[in-house]
Motif scaffolding. Structure first.
Motif, PDB file in Angstrom:
ATOM      1  N   CYS A  22       0.793  -1.218   0.000  1.00 27.19           N
ATOM      2  CA  CYS A  22       0.000   0.000   0.000  1.00 27.19           C
ATOM      3  C   CYS A  22       0.826   1.268   0.000  1.00 27.19           C
ATOM      4  O   CYS A  22       0.318   2.341  -0.265  1.00 27.19           O
ATOM      5  N   GLY A  23       2.076   1.202   0.391  1.00 31.50           N
ATOM      6  CA  GLY A  23       2.847   2.417   0.559  1.00 31.50           C
ATOM      7  C   GLY A  23       2.429   3.098   1.823  1.00 31.50           C
ATOM      8  O   GLY A  23       1.775   2.550   2.662  1.00 31.50           O
ATOM      9  N   GLY A  24       2.774   4.358   2.003  1.00 33.66           N
ATOM     10  CA  GLY A  24       2.305   5.080   3.184  1.00 33.66           C
ATOM     11  C   GLY A  24       3.374   5.970   3.740  1.00 33.66           C
ATOM     12  O   GLY A  24       4.377   6.264   3.140  1.00 33.66           O
ATOM     13  N   GLY A  25       3.136   6.389   4.963  1.00 33.42           N
ATOM     14  CA  GLY A  25       4.058   7.285   5.619  1.00 33.42           C
ATOM     15  C   GLY A  25       3.286   8.263   6.443  1.00 33.42           C
ATOM     16  O   GLY A  25       2.085   8.206   6.547  1.00 33.42           O
ATOM     17  N   SER A  26       3.988   9.210   7.065  1.00 30.18           N
ATOM     18  CA  SER A  26       3.348  10.153   7.957  1.00 30.18           C
ATOM     19  C   SER A  26       3.233  11.533   7.367  1.00 30.18           C
ATOM     20  O   SER A  26       2.686  12.432   7.968  1.00 30.18           O
ATOM     21  N   GLY A  27       3.792  11.727   6.181  1.00 28.19           N
ATOM     22  CA  GLY A  27       3.762  13.062   5.612  1.00 28.19           C
ATOM     23  C   GLY A  27       4.977  13.874   6.046  1.00 28.19           C
ATOM     24  O   GLY A  27       5.138  15.018   5.663  1.00 28.19           O
ATOM     25  N   GLN A  28       5.844  13.285   6.862  1.00 23.52           N
ATOM     26  CA  GLN A  28       7.054  13.948   7.315  1.00 23.52           C
ATOM     27  C   GLN A  28       8.254  13.131   6.845  1.00 23.52           C
ATOM     28  O   GLN A  28       8.208  11.910   6.782  1.00 23.52           O
ATOM     29  N   ASP A  29       9.357  13.802   6.544  1.00 14.61           N
ATOM     30  CA  ASP A  29      10.518  13.089   6.025  1.00 14.61           C
ATOM     31  C   ASP A  29      11.068  12.087   7.027  1.00 14.61           C
ATOM     32  O   ASP A  29      11.535  11.020   6.660  1.00 14.61           O
ATOM     33  N   ASP A  30      11.007  12.436   8.331  1.00 15.58           N
ATOM     34  CA  ASP A  30      11.557  11.537   9.328  1.00 15.58           C
ATOM     35  C   ASP A  30      10.504  10.633   9.930  1.00 15.58           C
ATOM     36  O   ASP A  30      10.773   9.850  10.838  1.00 15.58           O
ATOM     37  N   GLY A  31       9.271  10.733   9.434  1.00 12.59           N
ATOM     38  CA  GLY A  31       8.208   9.891   9.956  1.00 12.59           C
ATOM     39  C   GLY A  31       7.708  10.336  11.313  1.00 12.59           C
ATOM     40  O   GLY A  31       6.925   9.642  11.937  1.00 12.59           O
ATOM     41  N   LYS A  32       8.187  11.494  11.815  1.00 13.42           N
ATOM     42  CA  LYS A  32       7.793  11.967  13.133  1.00 13.42           C
ATOM     43  C   LYS A  32       7.275  13.400  13.037  1.00 13.42           C
ATOM     44  O   LYS A  32       8.039  14.361  13.162  1.00 13.42           O
ATOM     45  N   PRO A  33       5.986  13.562  12.803  1.00 16.80           N
ATOM     46  CA  PRO A  33       5.426  14.905  12.688  1.00 16.80           C
ATOM     47  C   PRO A  33       5.555  15.681  13.988  1.00 16.80           C
ATOM     48  O   PRO A  33       5.645  15.103  15.077  1.00 16.80           O
ATOM     49  N   SER A  34       5.579  16.966  13.866  1.00 24.19           N
ATOM     50  CA  SER A  34       5.691  17.831  15.037  1.00 24.19           C
ATOM     51  C   SER A  34       4.305  18.151  15.566  1.00 24.19           C
ATOM     52  O   SER A  34       3.454  18.650  14.838  1.00 24.19           O
ATOM     53  N   PHE A  35       4.086  17.859  16.827  1.00 23.13           N
ATOM     54  CA  PHE A  35       2.782  18.130  17.437  1.00 23.13           C
ATOM     55  C   PHE A  35       2.873  19.423  18.229  1.00 23.13           C
ATOM     56  O   PHE A  35       3.207  19.436  19.412  1.00 23.13           O
ATOM     57  N   GLU A  36       2.559  20.504  17.544  1.00 23.43           N
ATOM     58  CA  GLU A  36       2.656  21.832  18.141  1.00 23.43           C
ATOM     59  C   GLU A  36       1.303  22.535  18.082  1.00 23.43           C
ATOM     60  O   GLU A  36       0.410  22.137  17.341  1.00 23.43           O
ATOM     61  N   ALA A 324      -0.813  19.787  19.627  1.00 19.83           N
ATOM     62  CA  ALA A 324      -0.385  19.480  20.997  1.00 19.83           C
ATOM     63  C   ALA A 324      -1.610  19.253  21.876  1.00 19.83           C
ATOM     64  O   ALA A 324      -1.648  18.332  22.695  1.00 19.83           O
ATOM     65  N   THR A 325      -2.613  20.094  21.684  1.00 21.95           N
ATOM     66  CA  THR A 325      -3.872  19.898  22.403  1.00 21.95           C
ATOM     67  C   THR A 325      -4.527  18.589  21.994  1.00 21.95           C
ATOM     68  O   THR A 325      -5.069  17.858  22.831  1.00 21.95           O
ATOM     69  N   ALA A 326      -4.465  18.279  20.715  1.00 24.63           N
ATOM     70  CA  ALA A 326      -5.083  17.047  20.211  1.00 24.63           C
ATOM     71  C   ALA A 326      -4.483  15.812  20.884  1.00 24.63           C
ATOM     72  O   ALA A 326      -5.214  14.891  21.273  1.00 24.63           O
TER      73      ALA A 326
END
Length: 425
Positions: A22-36, A324-326
């Motif tokens: 299926c492929g995939g990913g988080s939408g971030q290059d490092d796979g770790k989005p910033s929760f701000e 961050a609230t989420a």
């Protein structure tokens, strides 16, 4: 209750090969989005038929006046919920923040990068039932947190079975129809039907079809994710449903039933047996059948059947603000304390293993051991990108068989072709 969406859901074998394709990913290059970002957010879920969600949100809002949560309630129909969430994601709208996903949607949303990969160490996944946790992962990453689980159960009228001389709930389809025949000879059972589930053409039909197939010893996919419904075993499962409609074991009007329709029919004395999710238990206890019903494992062809694995996971929309609230809100809603509250107040199946063995809770909800076994034995739905095509095909062919438009054999052959096309895309 697969939010009681009623969906709640279905049963296929999830496979690594399908996920890898299926492929995939988080939408971030490092796979770790910033929760701000902190501030107001929205919580998007199917209509709350239990009345317990808003009070929980009120608790959050009182403690977080600058980070209030607005509850956006979508239709009870799971397919409509999914479509509205997809539309929001495709337009990259920030209107939706935290999504309550049917467990089968998590991988689809992750693969399309509609939801963010979450920091796994933030949540106590080790305390949750393993099958439940697996629904929240995609290609090794955590993309959602279980807020509830679900397993289908058989609700039955204890008072009527006892009066008819039936001493235990049925373990097989044959035992169920035989017990129903005895009950229907009682004067107080005049006009009652035997059995119903969710047979309207929506996600619930996929769930009920898959449960019938697996409960007859069949499967919808093999271990490699290849469709495998054109088999004698699958035919036995679909035959049970089709013949039950034909001979009146299942009433004709059940072809229009979603979860709530079946619940209301059972509570109003129209059904002896009903397949439904645990959310119904607390509502039935407030109805005219209070003290007159119990639950048992779903019956199968030769013994106890297999449930579909239902439930809901909470995820963060990739296009949302105030993430961050989420995260804090998801942590709040999915805590063991608050999922216990949802269980106590609305019989919502919790994701935490310990709650199923709690003696005080078992005293309130005697079905918890049955539900735990249902979840542990449940067959998961396929975590595939084209899940919409898969469930649509199942609904179309199953509905045709139940309404006599096709034989079970023809419907399954046509379904096999459609599923092969869907998983190959």
């Amino acid at each position: 209750m697969t939010t009681r969406t009623t969906i709640r859901a279905t049963a296929f074998a999830a496979t690594g090969l399908l996920l890898a394709a299926c492929g995939g990913g988080s939408g971030q290059d490092d796979g770790k989005p910033s929760f701000e970002g902190r501030g107001p957010i929205t919580y998007v879920a199917g209509k709350d038929t239990t009345g317990t969600v808003q009070p929980m949100l009120d608790r959050w809002n009182k403690a977080h006046p600058k980070e209030k949560v607005t509850f956006i309630q979508l239709p009870t129909d799971a397919d409509a919920q999914r479509q509205q969430m997809i539309q929001n994601a495709e337009t990259k709208s920030d209107a939706y923040t935290v999504l309550s996903l049917d467990v089968v949607w998590t991988s689809e949303f992750a693969a399309h990068q509609w939801i963010d990969r979450l920091p796994g160490k933030r949540f106590p996944m080790g305390k949750m039932l393993k099958p439940v946790v697996e629904t929240s992962r995609y290609r090794g990453g955590l993309y959602a947190v279980p807020s509830s689980s679900d397993g289908g159960m058989l609700y039955y009228r204890t008072d009527l079975l006892k009066k008819a001389g039936v001493t235990r709930p049925p373990a097989t389809w044959g035992e169920m129809t035989a017990a129903c025949a005895k009950v229907k000879r009682l004067p107080e059972a005049k006009g009652m039907s035997c059995y119903a589930g969710q047979f309207q053409k929506y996600e619930g039909l996929t769930v009920n079809f898959a449960e019938a197939v697996h409960s007859a010893g069949g499967r919808v996919t093999d271990a490699n994710g290849t469709p495998d419904v054109d088999t004698p075993e699958a035919k036995k499962g679909l035959d049970f449903l089709a013949r039950s409609f034909e001979d009146g074991t299942i009433p004709k009007e059940a072809a229009t039933y979603q979860e709530e329709d079946g619940r209301q029919a059972f509570q109003s004395g129209k059904l002896v047996f009903l397949r439904n999710w645990p959310y119904m238990y607390s509502l039935a206890q407030k109805s005219g059948v209070k003290g007159k019903f119990a639950v048992a494992p779903l019956p199968g062809l030769n013994g106890p059947g297999s449930s579909s694995l239902g439930g809901h996971n909470m995820a963060v929309s990739a296009s949302a603000r105030n993430k961050a609230t989420a995260l804090d809100f998801i942590e709040f809603m999915t805590s063991e304390k608050n999922t216990r509250t949802f269980l106590e107040d609305a019989s919502v199946a919790p994701p935490y293993a310990a709650l199923y063995d709690d003696k005080a809770l078992i005293g309130q909800y005697p079905y918890l051991p049955v539900l735990k076994e249902s979840i542990l034995r449940a067959v998961p739905r396929p975590r595939v990108v084209q899940y919409g095509d898969v469930t649509s095909a199942v609904q179309q062919e199953t509905y045709a068989a139940l309404n006599g438009e096709k034989s079970s054999e023809r419907a399954l052959k046509d379904l096999q072709k459609q599923l092969r096309k869907a998983v190959a895309r």
